[in-house]
Write a protein that holds these residues in place. Structure first.
Motif, mmCIF file in Angstrom:
data_model
loop_
_atom_site.group_PDB
_atom_site.id
_atom_site.type_symbol
_atom_site.label_atom_id
_atom_site.label_comp_id
_atom_site.label_asym_id
_atom_site.label_seq_id
_atom_site.Cartn_x
_atom_site.Cartn_y
_atom_site.Cartn_z
ATOM 1 N N ILE A 1 1.092 -1.048 0.178
ATOM 2 C CA ILE A 1 0.098 0.140 0.365
ATOM 3 C C ILE A 1 1.306 1.276 0.268
ATOM 4 N N ASN B 1 1.077 4.053 -3.103
ATOM 5 C CA ASN B 1 0.482 4.491 -2.592
ATOM 6 C C ASN B 1 1.353 6.208 -3.082
ATOM 7 N N SER C 1 -3.837 2.161 -7.454
ATOM 8 C CA SER C 1 -4.433 1.480 -6.210
ATOM 9 C C SER C 1 -3.739 -0.130 -6.219
ATOM 10 N N THR C 2 -3.616 -0.468 -4.849
ATOM 11 C CA THR C 2 -3.447 -2.069 -4.706
ATOM 12 C C THR C 2 -3.959 -3.710 -5.651
ATOM 13 N N ASN C 3 -5.261 -3.195 -5.355
ATOM 14 C CA ASN C 3 -6.505 -3.442 -6.119
ATOM 15 C C ASN C 3 -6.046 -3.496 -8.585
#
Length: 960
Positions: A823, A827, A832-834
């Motif tokens: 994360i 950032n 995004s991590t998705n």
């Protein structure tokens, strides 16, 4: 004849480096029959693949030099690739005598020469016309440090006139044997009686090149063998085999002995044995067992055993009586220690003896080991040589380690029987020369009594030529015939006197039978020399002279390619005396000028030798001055062509990557002080990758070829800040060109030196802040730092997914860590991590995350079908497919072809990942990226020949 105007040569732009390196490494691992380095031992000989390719690229114009003939970048690149394909075929050893390949290479050189002169080249299909044109119009090649003569030999093979010189007389004889004598007697039929009889029966002599010489070398070496057997054959008895048969001895295996310091041993001479193992073949090992025997000398004897030793005995067998490092041993009889100091003191007092360990014998081509017999020890002790070689070994602890044990003369490192055999054969070389002269006259060869050394070409000169090769045969026997030769338990074969660049002490050694069937016997040695002659078919003349490179007056017509001494790497002169003391008695009458001194010249030898020059500082100063003088002279060569200079790295220099190496910095400083600019650097692999130091590692190339041009007379002076600005402006494009040329990541740091030093050396000076001139050492450090900055700036150009993956890889590799770590990185890159999980760059491990391992990547992935295509995926999938059992180059090439603009970025990422993996010590991961980067150009080419799906416009947009 109008001098050609300077035009950019192929070597200044691009060469097929990986193909050259692959062939160079291959021949270092296993030299094929007839390979020229086998004609005589010399040090740091360059592989012929490298010499041949470098010379070709040095003389052939780059297509960009002819914009009227190749007007577009695409046309220039297509022509460049065509030339690369010629080089890839030409540099193979197997192509050496393939007329269709070598004639094409010669014609390409002739074409460049003709175009520069405003002439039309000869017909491509007319071999004779091409050779005639090259001899008349092409510049001759000069190597002022010719050594083992690899460079002038390959110049000859390319149809060029070849000149070489060296201060070392051993090197001069090697050079004459390779490039001067063969063309003089090319096409001559052999003169020996056997060949004459066959020719008299109607057989015709239709062989080419030096094969007639080779036939005579074999015949007269066999005549020497038979004569020697008559004189000293009784010193070489057969050995009783277990079945009662008599076997021809291959070698006698000896151990040195010393009086035990333990009083309990009662003055016994005990063996100093590094190993009792004789053969390490699995399932049938052979070893020696020492047994107590009161009737035997000193109360013990050696018995040969075979089979599978028990685990208790394995350590004792493997280590012999050795105890730790150096010359520390254990007394065989009492188990008490024998110290290094004691061994040295006994050696200096002349109290080291020998004891027979085992005999290796052969019957019907089956080699066996038998226990020693007293009669064999007695007969060896009876040998008495008529003379011994002169000379004392140098007291140089860097390369000569026998002196401290009392073996301080050249004669002392041979047994009396070895000396007897070698001196007998050396005498027979002179007798053979007289016989060959008579046989040549009988064969009808005219004779003007002019010797070979004065340009003669009749019977007298021919006999002296054959005698030169017979002397090399004996010298090869010397190489395999001293008491420093170990026994190779893995190969069941003789070792060499000098496996490394020095004379090391051998406590147990092998004495080969000169009339047996080992590396040291005369038939085997004669075959090795004659096989080299069989492969020499060089159409152009060559000359090698004994000359000090710092005193050469060059003509402006010469193209210079040279392989000079490397600072303090090798003491050529000292090492050469091992051979010189034998060559001088054999060849002194044939080459009186070369062998006029008792030993090789040393005072003028251009190496940094602290023991000779009074310390390391004085040695460096001597080397710098001499190298500067030598290079200043060679800089006066043909200005239409670049100069190529080889530099070989020692392993410790490789680990420093040339930044703090005194030798490397001094070498470059000498080049620049001589008024040359460095136009490029090509890393060449000239060492065997099977060496223990290179196995499983990304070992650096062991040589660098520097491409140099004379610096402009009106060169500017710039400041340190301006130098750095120029590096930042010019290096990115240069680095990109180097990668496209196929230079692998492991060699990038050495290759980047070229354009970096090109910027530095094209200026008269680079001034530091205090107005002092910047040194090469400082410039090297700055070049490396700027290169690292450029690579790090590249990271920001990749897509966000790849940037996150790169940062993760640099910290964790493929290890899993908490999702919080991902994360934080995501950032920072505003992703995004998705998105990272959806792209399949990362895998979600429920509270943890990791880069998706290659083995978990989907097998059916295609760039054309991936809507979130990332550079990271391009690299990892290509690496996966390239190394897959059902994949390979074609499947990987298909992926690369579908990547479009992303392919170039993927190549750059492979280099970046290699650097990270190397810094982290992940050798296997680094190997994957190194191979991928090196193969990328081939994958691009392969991909153009396979069918591709249509990439939809939305997928093809990849603007980086």
């Amino acid at each position: 004849m109008t001098a050609p105007i300077p035009r950019k040569k192929l070597i200044e732009v691009s060469i097929p480096l990986e193909a050259i390196n692959a062939e160079s490494s291959r021949r270092k691992q296993k030299a094929p029959k007839g390979y020229p380095t086998a004609i005589h031992k010399y040090w740091a000989q360059r592989p012929v693949a490298a010499c041949r390719a470098i010379l070709f690229a040095q003389l052939v114009d780059d297509p960009s030099a002819w914009p009227d003939r190749f007007p577009t970048v695409a046309e220039q690149e297509a022509e460049r690739q065509r030339l690369h394909r010629i080089m890839e075929r030409m540099c193979l050893w197997d192509s050496s005598n393939v007329d269709s390949i070598m004639n094409l290479a010669r014609w390409e050189i002739a074409r460049s020469v003709a175009w520069a002169l405003g002439e039309e080249p000869p017909s491509k299909d007319d071999r004779r016309a091409t050779l005639k044109y090259l001899e008349a119009k092409a510049p001759p090649v000069y190597d002022p440090f010719s050594g083992g003569a690899s460079i002038p030999l390959e110049a000859q093979r390319l149809g060029l006139r070849a000149f070489g010189s060296d201060l070392n007389p051993v090197a001069v004889v090697i050079g004459k044997s390779l490039i001067e004598i063969p063309p003089k007697f090319s096409g001559f039929a052999p003169v020996n009686p056997k060949a004459r009889a066959e020719l008299g029966r109607g057989a015709s002599w239709n062989s080419r090149g030096a094969q007639g010489l080779a036939d005579d070398v074999r015949f007269y070496a066999n005549w020497m063998r038979e004569e020697a057997i008559k004189r000293i054959g009784h010193l070489y008895p057969t050995a009783p085999m277990p079945d009662g048969a008599q076997g021809t001895v291959v070698a006698w295996l000896w151990a040195r002995t010393i009086k035990s310091p333990d009083p309990a041993a009662r003055g016994a001479m005990v063996p100093l044995v590094s190993t009792f193992l004789l053969s390490s073949k699995e399932g049938r090992k052979v070893w020696v067992v020492p047994e107590t025997d009161e009737a035997a000398p000193d109360g013990y004897k050696f018995v040969v055993k075979s089979g599978i030793p028990n685990k208790t005995d394995e350590s004792r067998i493997r280590n012999g009586t050795k105890s730790g490092r150096g010359s520390n041993f254990t007394c065989l009889l009492t188990g008490s220690p024998i110290s290094d100091e004691y061994v040295k003191s006994e050696g200096m007092a002349g109290r080291i003896g020998v004891r027979l360990l085992a005999i290796v014998a052969e019957v019907n081509r089956v080699r066996s080991y038998v226990s020693p017999t007293e009669s064999h020890e007695v007969v060896a002790a009876e040998a008495t040589p008529d003379w011994e070689p002169d000379g004392t070994l140098p007291n140089d602890p860097r390369s000569f380690w026998t002196v401290q044990y009392g073996l301080n003369t050249y004669a002392s490192i041979f047994t009396k029987r070895q000396l007897t055999a070698l001196t007998t054969l050396a005498d027979l070389v002179r007798e053979a020369c007289q016989k060959i002269t008579s046989d040549a006259k009988t064969a009808g060869m005219p004779d003007d009594d002019a010797p070979l050394n004065s340009g003669g070409s009749g019977a007298t000169a021919y006999a002296q030529a054959v005698a030169t090769y017979l002397a090399l045969v004996v010298d090869r026997m010397v190489f395999y015939g001293s008491s420093l030769c170990g026994w190779l338990t893995k190969d069941n074969a003789m070792g060499k006197s000098m496996p490394q660049q020095g004379l090391a002490m051998s406590w147990d050694f092998a004495e080969g039978n000169p009339f047996g069937k080992s590396s040291s016997d005369i038939t085997t040695c004669a075959k090795a020399v004659a096989d080299c002659l069989d492969e020499i078919n060089c159409p152009s003349p060559g000359v090698v002279t004994q000359t000090d490179a710092s005193r050469i007056e060059y003509g402006s017509q010469y193209v210079v390619s040279t392989d000079p001494p490397y600072y303090d790497n090798i003491g050529y002169a000292d090492l050469s005396d091992f051979f010189y003391v034998w060559l001088r008695p054999m060849l002194g009458d044939i080459y009186p000028d070369i062998f006029r001194t008792l030993a090789t010249p040393k005072e003028s030898e251009l190496v940094a030798s602290p023991y000779r020059q009074g310390g390391s500082d004085a040695a460096e100063e001597f080397f710098m001055l001499g190298m500067r003088n030598a290079i200043s002279r060679l800089a006066k060569g043909n200005s239409a062509y670049p100069i190529t200079i080889y530099y070989a790295f020692k392993q410790q220099e490789q680990s420093q990557i040339g930044i703090t190496s005194a030798g490397w910095a001094s070498f470059l400083q000498a080049i620049i002080d001589a008024g040359l600019g460095v136009d490029g650097t090509w890393p060449i692999r000239t060492e065997n990758p099977s060496r223990s130091i290179a196995q499983g590692t990304n070992a650096l190339a062991s040589s660098i070829v520097l491409v140099c041009r004379k610096r402009a007379a009106d060169a500017l002076t710039i400041t340190r800040a301006e130098f750095i600005r120029l590096l930042r402006r010019e290096l990115p494009e240069a680095i990109d060109d180097i990668r496209k040329a196929g230079v692998g990541p492991v060699d990038m740091q050495q290759s980047v030196i070229g354009p970096g030093m090109g910027i530095f050396s094209r200026h008269a000076k680079v001034l530091e802040d205090d107005d002092s001139a910047m040194t090469v050492k400082t410039a090297l450090a700055i070049i490396n730092r700027v290169w690292e900055e450029i690579d790090q700036e590249l990271d920001a150009v990749f897509d966000p997914e790849t940037q996150v993956a790169l940062a993760w890889f640099a910290t964790f590799g493929f290890d899993a860590r908490s999702s919080g770590e991902l994360i934080t990185l995501a950032n920072a890159k505003n992703i995004s991590t998705n998105a990272l999980f959806d792209s399949e760059v990362f895998e979600d491990l429920r509270g943890k995350a990791a880069l998706t391992p290659r083995e978990k990547l989907p097998d059916d992935w295609l760039p054309s079908k991936d809507r979130t295509l990332t550079i990271w995926e391009c690299v990892q999938h290509t690496a996966r497919v390239l190394n897959a059992k059902d994949g390979g180059a074609e499947a990987a090439g298909r992926l690369v072809a579908q990547m479009g603009p992303a392919g170039d970025q993927a190549r750059k990422l492979a280099y970046r990942l290699f650097e990270i993996a190397t810094q982290k010590g992940w050798s296997q991961e680094a190997l994957i990226y190194n191979e991928l980067a090196q193969e990328w150009s081939h994958l691009e080419e392969t991909g153009t020949h396979v069918s591709q799906p249509t990439i939809r416009p939305a997928q093809a947009v990849f603007d980086l």
